[in-house]
Design an enzyme around this catalytic site. Structure first.
Site, mmCIF file in Angstrom:
data_model
loop_
_atom_site.group_PDB
_atom_site.id
_atom_site.type_symbol
_atom_site.label_atom_id
_atom_site.label_comp_id
_atom_site.label_asym_id
_atom_site.label_seq_id
_atom_site.Cartn_x
_atom_site.Cartn_y
_atom_site.Cartn_z
ATOM 1 N N CYS A 1 0.846 -1.202 0.000
ATOM 2 C CA CYS A 1 0.000 0.000 0.000
ATOM 3 C C CYS A 1 0.883 1.254 0.000
ATOM 4 O O CYS A 1 1.747 1.414 0.868
ATOM 5 C CB CYS A 1 -0.922 -0.017 1.222
ATOM 6 S SG CYS A 1 -1.763 1.564 1.495
ATOM 7 N N ASP B 1 0.044 16.656 -0.838
ATOM 8 C CA ASP B 1 -0.312 15.889 -2.035
ATOM 9 C C ASP B 1 0.728 16.159 -3.129
ATOM 10 O O ASP B 1 1.146 17.297 -3.338
ATOM 11 C CB ASP B 1 -1.720 16.275 -2.513
ATOM 12 C CG ASP B 1 -2.289 15.258 -3.491
ATOM 13 O OD1 ASP B 1 -3.283 14.593 -3.142
ATOM 14 O OD2 ASP B 1 -1.734 15.129 -4.609
ATOM 15 N N HIS C 1 -3.663 0.865 8.598
ATOM 16 C CA HIS C 1 -4.346 0.769 7.301
ATOM 17 C C HIS C 1 -5.834 0.504 7.438
ATOM 18 O O HIS C 1 -6.264 -0.393 8.156
ATOM 19 C CB HIS C 1 -3.717 -0.337 6.433
ATOM 20 C CG HIS C 1 -4.387 -0.439 5.090
ATOM 21 N ND1 HIS C 1 -3.907 0.200 3.982
ATOM 22 C CD2 HIS C 1 -5.528 -1.061 4.701
ATOM 23 C CE1 HIS C 1 -4.721 -0.030 2.960
ATOM 24 N NE2 HIS C 1 -5.705 -0.796 3.373
ATOM 25 N N ASN D 1 -12.574 10.670 -0.902
ATOM 26 C CA ASN D 1 -13.112 9.906 -2.023
ATOM 27 C C ASN D 1 -13.213 8.435 -1.631
ATOM 28 O O ASN D 1 -12.316 7.906 -0.972
ATOM 29 C CB ASN D 1 -12.202 10.072 -3.247
ATOM 30 C CG ASN D 1 -12.135 11.517 -3.709
ATOM 31 O OD1 ASN D 1 -13.121 12.235 -3.686
ATOM 32 N ND2 ASN D 1 -10.953 11.961 -4.118
ATOM 33 N N HIS E 1 -8.022 8.316 3.409
ATOM 34 C CA HIS E 1 -7.349 9.622 3.534
ATOM 35 C C HIS E 1 -8.342 10.747 3.383
ATOM 36 O O HIS E 1 -9.327 10.625 2.646
ATOM 37 C CB HIS E 1 -6.217 9.767 2.509
ATOM 38 C CG HIS E 1 -6.612 9.503 1.086
ATOM 39 N ND1 HIS E 1 -6.807 8.229 0.594
ATOM 40 C CD2 HIS E 1 -6.864 10.337 0.063
ATOM 41 C CE1 HIS E 1 -7.153 8.304 -0.682
ATOM 42 N NE2 HIS E 1 -7.206 9.583 -1.038
ATOM 43 N N HIS F 1 -8.523 14.669 2.091
ATOM 44 C CA HIS F 1 -7.868 15.776 1.401
ATOM 45 C C HIS F 1 -8.257 17.060 2.142
ATOM 46 O O HIS F 1 -9.455 17.347 2.265
ATOM 47 C CB HIS F 1 -8.376 15.915 -0.035
ATOM 48 C CG HIS F 1 -8.078 14.756 -0.935
ATOM 49 N ND1 HIS F 1 -7.079 14.777 -1.876
ATOM 50 C CD2 HIS F 1 -8.674 13.540 -1.052
ATOM 51 C CE1 HIS F 1 -7.066 13.637 -2.542
ATOM 52 N NE2 HIS F 1 -8.025 12.859 -2.073
#
Ligand code: 5GP
Ligand code: ZN
Length: 111
Positions: free
Chosen positions: A4, A30, A46, A84, A97, A99
């Site tokens: 990952c 990012d 994770h 997302n 995650h 953003h």
């Protein structure tokens, strides 16, 4: 999850531009920023996406949002937080995650 990308970034195996870290979360810039401030906030442990996010992780992530927004100077001007999820959400990295984007007036709204 050794395959990952974000687990490898958290482990320091892949370099990143770190913005913030505590025992539960890691945050970095990012690589393809969509705004002057574009930080990815990930749980160190994770989880595939927001559907796997437990209350403890959610609290850690939102605490990090508060700290990073202040640190990045967007607390007063405002910012956007997006996670997302899955195919229709156009999630490209399958490690949960957020953003955090700001530093300019962001385009349009989806909701
Ligand atoms: P998603 O599309 O899954 O919501 O977001 C994944 C994000 O990870 C994208 O905005 C993409 O630019 C970013 N990204 C992909 N690979 C890397 C990388 O190796 N380093 C960093 N810092 N960001 C990455
Ligand atoms: Zn991972």
């Amino acid at each position: 999850m050794s395959d990952c990308l974000f687990c490898r970034i958290v482990a320091g195996e892949i370099p990143s531009n770190k913005v913030y870290e505590n025992d539960k979360v890691f945050a970095f810039r990012d690589i393809n920023p969509q705004a002057p401030v574009h930080v990815l906030i990930v749980p160190k442990r994770h989880k595939d996406n927001i559907l796997a996010c437990d209350a403890d992780t959610a609290a850690a992530l939102t605490d990090a949002v508060r700290v990073i927004a202040a640190q990045e100077g967007v607390e007063k001007s405002g910012f956007r937080v997006v996670s997302n999820c899955g195919k229709d959400g156009a999630q490209s990295v399958n490690h949960l995650h957020l953003h955090l984007m700001g530093g300019k007036t962001l385009p349009g709204r989806m909701a």
